[in-house]
Design an enzyme around this catalytic site. Structure first.
Site, PDB file in Angstrom:
ATOM      1  N   LYS A 204       0.828  -1.206   0.000  1.00 25.48           N
ATOM      2  CA  LYS A 204       0.000   0.000   0.000  1.00 25.48           C
ATOM      3  C   LYS A 204       0.861   1.254   0.000  1.00 25.48           C
ATOM      4  O   LYS A 204       0.600   2.210  -0.726  1.00 25.48           O
ATOM      5  CB  LYS A 204      -0.934  -0.016   1.202  1.00 25.48           C
ATOM      6  CG  LYS A 204      -1.929   1.141   1.238  1.00 25.48           C
ATOM      7  CD  LYS A 204      -2.862   1.053   2.438  1.00 25.48           C
ATOM      8  CE  LYS A 204      -3.814  -0.114   2.335  1.00 25.48           C
ATOM      9  NZ  LYS A 204      -4.802  -0.119   3.444  1.00 25.48           N
ATOM     10  N   GLU A 210       9.855  -5.515   4.104  1.00 27.82           N
ATOM     11  CA  GLU A 210      10.179  -6.791   3.442  1.00 27.82           C
ATOM     12  C   GLU A 210       9.902  -6.723   1.941  1.00 27.82           C
ATOM     13  O   GLU A 210      10.702  -7.188   1.122  1.00 27.82           O
ATOM     14  CB  GLU A 210       9.360  -7.935   4.049  1.00 27.82           C
ATOM     15  CG  GLU A 210       9.597  -8.174   5.531  1.00 27.82           C
ATOM     16  CD  GLU A 210       8.601  -7.461   6.424  1.00 27.82           C
ATOM     17  OE1 GLU A 210       8.348  -7.942   7.536  1.00 27.82           O
ATOM     18  OE2 GLU A 210       8.083  -6.393   6.007  1.00 27.82           O
ATOM     19  N   GLY A 265      -5.323  -6.054   4.851  1.00 26.52           N
ATOM     20  CA  GLY A 265      -4.477  -6.945   4.066  1.00 26.52           C
ATOM     21  C   GLY A 265      -4.983  -8.372   4.000  1.00 26.52           C
ATOM     22  O   GLY A 265      -4.965  -9.005   2.936  1.00 26.52           O
ATOM     23  N   ARG A 266      -5.466  -8.897   5.130  1.00 28.00           N
ATOM     24  CA  ARG A 266      -5.897 -10.290   5.153  1.00 28.00           C
ATOM     25  C   ARG A 266      -7.246 -10.496   4.467  1.00 28.00           C
ATOM     26  O   ARG A 266      -7.702 -11.632   4.334  1.00 28.00           O
ATOM     27  CB  ARG A 266      -5.932 -10.810   6.585  1.00 28.00           C
ATOM     28  CG  ARG A 266      -6.812 -10.008   7.541  1.00 28.00           C
ATOM     29  CD  ARG A 266      -6.538 -10.405   8.978  1.00 28.00           C
ATOM     30  NE  ARG A 266      -7.233  -9.587   9.949  1.00 28.00           N
ATOM     31  CZ  ARG A 266      -6.824  -8.399  10.373  1.00 28.00           C
ATOM     32  NH1 ARG A 266      -5.733  -7.848   9.855  1.00 28.00           N
ATOM     33  NH2 ARG A 266      -7.495  -7.724  11.302  1.00 28.00           N
ATOM     34  N   GLU A 351      -4.891 -12.985  13.387  1.00 29.32           N
ATOM     35  CA  GLU A 351      -4.580 -11.565  13.269  1.00 29.32           C
ATOM     36  C   GLU A 351      -5.822 -10.726  13.572  1.00 29.32           C
ATOM     37  O   GLU A 351      -5.734  -9.604  14.064  1.00 29.32           O
ATOM     38  CB  GLU A 351      -4.048 -11.243  11.872  1.00 29.32           C
ATOM     39  CG  GLU A 351      -3.431  -9.849  11.764  1.00 29.32           C
ATOM     40  CD  GLU A 351      -2.665  -9.638  10.481  1.00 29.32           C
ATOM     41  OE1 GLU A 351      -1.428  -9.519  10.533  1.00 29.32           O
ATOM     42  OE2 GLU A 351      -3.313  -9.595   9.405  1.00 29.32           O
ATOM     43  N   HIS A 382      -1.269 -39.747  10.353  1.00 29.91           N
ATOM     44  CA  HIS A 382      -0.102 -40.532  10.768  1.00 29.91           C
ATOM     45  C   HIS A 382       0.850 -39.682  11.610  1.00 29.91           C
ATOM     46  O   HIS A 382       2.020 -40.035  11.756  1.00 29.91           O
ATOM     47  CB  HIS A 382       0.608 -41.082   9.531  1.00 29.91           C
ATOM     48  CG  HIS A 382      -0.246 -42.021   8.744  1.00 29.91           C
ATOM     49  ND1 HIS A 382      -0.247 -43.389   8.955  1.00 29.91           N
ATOM     50  CD2 HIS A 382      -1.159 -41.797   7.778  1.00 29.91           C
ATOM     51  CE1 HIS A 382      -1.113 -43.961   8.137  1.00 29.91           C
ATOM     52  NE2 HIS A 382      -1.686 -43.024   7.415  1.00 29.91           N
ATOM     53  N   LYS A 510       6.824  -4.514  13.740  1.00 30.74           N
ATOM     54  CA  LYS A 510       7.443  -3.777  12.629  1.00 30.74           C
ATOM     55  C   LYS A 510       8.293  -2.623  13.151  1.00 30.74           C
ATOM     56  O   LYS A 510       9.440  -2.430  12.718  1.00 30.74           O
ATOM     57  CB  LYS A 510       6.359  -3.209  11.703  1.00 30.74           C
ATOM     58  CG  LYS A 510       5.638  -4.221  10.832  1.00 30.74           C
ATOM     59  CD  LYS A 510       4.622  -3.483   9.963  1.00 30.74           C
ATOM     60  CE  LYS A 510       3.800  -4.433   9.113  1.00 30.74           C
ATOM     61  NZ  LYS A 510       2.776  -3.699   8.309  1.00 30.74           N
TER      62      LYS A 510
END
Length: 545
Positions: A204, A210, A265-266, A351, A382, A510
């Site tokens: 944005k 990152e 964002g999510r 979040e 398993h 952050k």
């Protein structure tokens, strides 16, 4: 104490859940339980009969939802009210999948028109890439997409693209980079050709640490491979609000796609953040993804609570976390293409609802979001299913499976289904000591050994699960499924009266990371920090001098 935990209905639920019989008894007492406790919506079928619940349980849960004004809170979200109170924002990811005829006003602006314009821009761009009209700097068509983002800008497009692999354009491949670890982007770029690679940068601000670092490394790689600054416009596009920074980087203004503050964002894969998805499955299929989610939106907004699939799932999750002390929830996908969904739902739920104060800042006195985890069947059977069956923790489970496979091969899908349904049955009914002894009756073990081993084979059962089925995994059914979990998450947050749409914990990490970065570069004094942080920084400095 909060108003929620002091309510009469809450305390009635406390007493009621303690008195409920084992699920075996609930099934034995009502042969119609499956029919009564299953529902269909948006091409999804939900069996919720294997839950620790009677009709009275459901009645109390729906009563609690009504007292918490869930229906009015749902309406407030769809109407664009400022329900993200700490950031003073509306929450309108549902507008991203609205139909062209809808009208949603935000500050006097019809945002549906803005969304449709962005989708038209996406459609034109997708067409130019998939038709081969778009050429790289040497005149070759694009063959590889590298999507660079973090958080929802990374995980949503990656998981959905992975899930819809049967619909991929066979002339393209897509690669996703999120982690700032240099190994991630290095390994992704090794087999690629700069002449035929397109980069999508999603941030944005065009400054997310990152994402910007990985994009700058991608740019360096591109130039080292023979590209020039003037060639960047043919190989880099951006999804961002910061047009100035993107154009300064070298991206053509026509290839900058919008982001809006009213989309977290999510919840953003439905926007231009989903450009990698649209490129891989085509714009028509991307619209089917949106339509599936839109259908679930309509179901959620307009269906009575007692028949509302996201409401039912959200209330059961709340039931186990608040009244049975369940600390986690497992999502088990019985389809290889859906193997990434547990990680996506993990971010969505944790979040959103990892909060400890109510909207007015009051400290909660109840558990909020559980730990979401999981994997694909039958691999987990398993491994960690042992804990589900015989561990001491109560871990509710969601089983998700298409009835038809994209790859029908012999008896594979029938065996997959048998394991899925068998696991839900085993979790519910368990195995008693007497049943274990009966199983060992024909063995050559001594009577004493039989009694000892029988104790080890006992499973208490009464372990709750939901089963979600669809006819086949398609863009539309996947859209419905993801929207189902979005709204399920909302339901819990609405009843807890928390803000499910900010993420101050993420922001703290952050900010402190940026502060530590300066100290790692010796531009700031690390001794101002605690001794542990100072010691770790000094160790890193010594190894990088």
């Amino acid at each position: 104490m909060t108003e929620l935990t002091q309510s009469q209905t809450w305390n009635e639920l406390v007493a009621h859940t303690e008195a409920l019989p084992h699920m075996r008894a609930l099934f034995e007492s009502d042969p119609q339980r499956f029919d009564k406790m299953s529902t269909t919506a948006c091409d999804l079928f939900l069996d919720y009969s294997k839950n620790r619940a009677s009709e009275e349980t459901l009645s109390l849960l729906f009563k609690l939802a009504e007292e918490c004004k869930l229906e009015s809170k749902i309406k407030a979200m769809f109407d664009g009210d400022v329900i993200n109170t700490t950031e003073k924002r509306a929450v309108l990811h549902t507008a991203l999948r609205a139909t062209p005829g809808q009208k949603i006003l935000l500050d006097g602006v019809d945002i549906v028109q803005e969304v449709q314009q962005a989708q038209a821009q996406m459609a034109s761009f997708v067409s130019s890439i998939t038709s081969g009209d778009w050429k790289g700097y040497t005149g070759k068509p694009i063959t590889d997409i590298v999507s660079i983002g973090i958080g929802g800008s990374f995980l949503g497009p990656k998981i959905v693209s992975q899930a819809l692999r049967p619909y991929w354009n066979k002339a393209l491949n897509c690669h996703f980079v999120g982690n700032v670890d240099g190994t991630s982007i290095t390994e992704k770029l090794k087999p690629l050709d700069a002449e035929t690679t397109l980069f999508i940068m999603s941030s944005k601000s065009f400054g997310t640490q990152e994402t910007l670092t990985n994009t700058l490394s991608a740019k360096d790689w591109f130039i080292q491979q023979g590209g020039t600054q003037s060639d960047i416009a043919q190989h880099f596009v951006a999804v961002t609000s910061n047009v100035a920074k993107a154009t300064e980087f070298g991206i053509d203004a026509n290839n900058i796609f919008p982001m809006w503050d009213w989309v977290g964002g999510r919840y953003s894969l439905w926007s231009a953040i989903g450009l990698p998805i649209a490129l891989m499955i085509g714009m028509d299929n991307f619209r089917e993804l949106l339509n599936g989610a839109h259908q679930m939106d309509q179901h959620f907004a307009n269906t009575p609570l007692s028949e509302n699939m996201p409401v039912i799932m959200g209330l059961f999750s709340l039931l186990y976390g608040n009244f049975h002390n369940a600390q986690s929830h497992v999502v088990l996908t019985y389809d290889h293409y859906l193997r990434g969904l547990p990680a996506y739902f993990q971010q969505l739920d944790m979040e959103s609802n990892g909060k400890s104060v109510t909207l007015d800042g009051t400290q909660v006195d109840f558990s909020t979001g559980p730990v979401i985890w999981g994997g694909e069947g039958t691999n987990g059977q398993h491994a960690y299913h042992q804990l589900l069956h015989q561990g001491t923790a109560l871990i509710p489970a969601d089983f998700i499976m298409p009835l038809k496979s994209h790859n029908p091969l012999g008896e594979h899908h029938k065996q997959l289904a048998s394991n899925c349904f068998g696991q839900t049955q085993a979790l519910m009914q368990g195995r008693s000591y007497e049943e274990s002894l009966t199983e060992l009756a024909g063995s050559t073990l001594s009577e004493n050994d039989k009694r000892t081993i029988a104790k080890h084979k006992v499973m208490q059962g009464n372990k709750p699960s939901n089963t979600i089925l669809m006819d086949k995994l398609t863009p539309a059914t996947l859209g419905s499924l993801i929207a189902l979990y979005e709204h399920r998450t909302f339901v819990q947050g609405a009843i807890w009266d928390i803000n499910s749409f900010d993420q101050w914990g993420v922001e703290l990490g952050k900010n402190l990371g940026n502060d530590v970065l300066e100290r790692l570069s010796a531009t700031a004094d690390a001794t101002e920090l605690d001794s542990s942080s100072n010691g770790l920084i000094n160790m890193f400095r010594q190894q990088t001098i």
